[in-house]
Design a protein around this motif. Structure first.
Motif, short mmCIF file in Angstrom:
data_model
loop_
_atom_site.label_atom_id
_atom_site.label_comp_id
_atom_site.label_asym_id
_atom_site.label_seq_id
_atom_site.Cartn_x
_atom_site.Cartn_y
_atom_site.Cartn_z
N GLU A 26 40.02 40.12 42.07
CA GLU A 26 41.36 40.64 41.89
C GLU A 26 41.81 40.45 40.44
O GLU A 26 41.27 39.62 39.70
CB GLU A 26 42.34 39.95 42.83
CG GLU A 26 42.09 40.23 44.30
CD GLU A 26 41.04 39.33 44.91
OE1 GLU A 26 40.46 38.54 44.13
OE2 GLU A 26 40.80 39.40 46.12
N THR A 27 42.82 41.21 40.05
CA THR A 27 43.26 41.18 38.65
C THR A 27 43.68 39.79 38.23
O THR A 27 43.32 39.32 37.14
CB THR A 27 44.41 42.18 38.45
OG1 THR A 27 43.98 43.49 38.85
CG2 THR A 27 44.84 42.21 37.00
N THR A 329 43.75 42.39 52.01
CA THR A 329 43.37 43.52 51.16
C THR A 329 42.15 44.24 51.69
O THR A 329 42.21 45.41 52.07
CB THR A 329 43.12 43.03 49.73
OG1 THR A 329 42.14 41.97 49.74
CG2 THR A 329 44.40 42.48 49.12
#
Length: 471
Positions: A26-27, A329
């Motif tokens: 993830e970012t 997610t």
């Protein structure tokens, strides 16, 4: 018309562009990983400037080798599990995707630090801290990290052991460069072996095992007896009690990061694991007591053991968080199973059951690390009672902060990035200080931890009040 006919075959054979985004975390994890990587590289170079002696400068490349290898443990495991699922689904262009993502990782872990070193080079650089030596150290560490996560699970730890045992022979940049090329070649051969045909689940890449918290998805396409979409039956509970059976099923659905050793490997596997850890720790203690082992009070004397001893406990905070965020997610169907599967705790008590399972798993892993790590550290450092007290407190703090992160992730929230960076800097700095100074921690360090804990309690109270107001 002729021109259109000539263009049509070309358009049909044109390759479809593919994105590399699913092969990275993830970012916020990428940002945190880059920050920790820069911080680790900077921290590894500090002793060479503050100590000012050649002995401290000699360990600068060793520290950078370890930090570069840890890059793949933090940022490269998603690549392994994504490629593993591509193989299970028989998707095309696996080799090209592997080549592109490995090149991008090497650009970030080796190319950018070397670009910074070209713009700024240390004064009075000796042979160990010259630009070719540091570049070769980063190259060797990065390729060794890639090899570790690419190998099958039974062979994953062999490159690290060989690197530690043969480090004295890797004193020349050309030798490190050649060793890194050999590691890159072996990693490529390992992935060629993975791509050739489907293997047993135990022979998946080590990075897939580290990243994948769902044994159900890891088994898809590997064991023919389990059709796609069919749930694997839950393991029999150790006790016939209903509460324990529902807790075991909950741990089964949550995945390996939430399971205790008994829930993952059974009673015999749990006993075997504890026997290996306790027996290995006792062997290291006996060897360190009777053998002529050279120890040092300087933290720069063995940066490998310093980083491993801190990193092993710091990663505990991230495990439940990453698993629960993945349920929201990438694995929404598995999260829905938590609310729909029969035999699980009711929805009102599900949050408490998930946090209890996270506590049981974190407590066991932290205890294993807290027992085995001092036995390994005493081979390199002159330990003191204050460091032992810090290690025990850090283990308990890692469990509590892991629970806090799991609670946030259960409610769809993420820890503040500044909070994670502050925890990493403060814990690593304290670890460094307690190893180098055999006395009580200074007042400023205690005040810093007090401020951090008050900050954490304030964040928890604010998040809880916000959640109660939104209901």
């Amino acid at each position: 018309m002729v021109e259109m006919a000539e263009r049509m075959p070309r358009s049909r054979t044109r390759k479809r562009p593919h994105t590399l985004r699913p092969l990275f975390p993830e970012t916020w994890v990428c940002v945190l990983g880059i920050v920790l990587y820069v911080f680790g590289l900077g921290l590894g170079s500090l002793p060479a400037f503050f100590d000012g002696d050649a002995e401290a400068r000699r360990f600068w490349p060793a520290t950078w080798t370890v930090v570069a290898a840890l890059w793949w443990g933090f940022m490269g495991t998603r690549m392994c599990v994504t490629l593993d699922r591509m193989l299970a689904l028989r998707l095309p262009r696996v080799g090209a995707t592997l080549r592109d993502v490995v090149s991008l990782h090497l650009l970030f872990s080796v190319g950018l630090p070397m670009l910074a070193m070209l713009l700024w080079q240390p004064e009075q650089a000796i042979a160990e801290t010259s630009l070719p030596s540091l570049a070769a150290a980063l190259w060797l560490g990065s390729t060794i990290g890639l090899l570790v996560i690419s190998l099958p699970l039974p062979l994953a730890f062999a490159p690290g052991v060989l690197l530690i045992l043969s480090w004295d022979g890797l004193d020349e940049p050309a030798i490190r460069l050649a060793a890194g090329c050999a590691a890159l070649l072996l990693a490529g051969l390992s992935w060629h072996w993975h791509i050739a045909r489907r293997r047993h689940v135990l022979l998946a890449s080590f990075g897939a095992w580290v990243e994948d918290s769902t044994p159900q998805l890891r088994i898809i396409g590997r064991l023919p007896a389990t059709p796609l979409g069919e749930r694997i039956p839950a393991a029999p509970a150790a006790s016939p009690a209903l509460a324990e059976g529902s807790q075991a099923m909950l741990a089964r659905i949550l995945g390996q990061d939430f399971q205790t050793l008994r829930q993952t490997y059974g009673p015999r596997g749990q006993m075997l694991t504890w026997s290996i850890f306790l027996g290995g720790s006792a062997t290291l203690l006996i060897y360190g007591h009777f053998a002529d082992v050279e120890r040092t009070r300087s933290v720069s004397g063995n940066p490998v053991m310093f980083i491993i001893s801190w990193f092993s406990l710091a990663m505990l905070v991230q495990k439940p968080l990453r698993s629960l965020m993945a349920l929201r997610t990438r694995l929404r169907g598995q999260r829905a199973e938590l609310f729909l599967a029969p035999g699980l705790p009711p929805q009102a008590a599900l949050e408490q059951a998930v946090l209890r399972q996270a506590f049981l798993s974190l407590r066991e892993k932290a205890l294993l690390i807290a027992i085995s790590m001092p036995a390994a550290m005493q081979l390199s450092f002159l330990l003191n009672p204050w460091w032992g007290l810090w290690m025990a407190g850090f283990a308990m703090l890692s469990v509590l902060l892991g629970l806090y992160s799991a609670w946030l992730a259960w409610h769809g929230r993420k820890p503040n990035l500044a909070w994670l960076i502050a925890f990493a800097i403060l814990s690593m700095g304290t670890h460094w200080w307690m190893l180098a100074h055999p006395h009580a921690p200074p007042a400023w360090l205690i005040l810093a931890w007090t401020a951090f804990l008050l900050w954490t309690l304030g964040q928890f109270a604010f998040a809880r009040r916000t959640l109660q107001a939104s209901r």
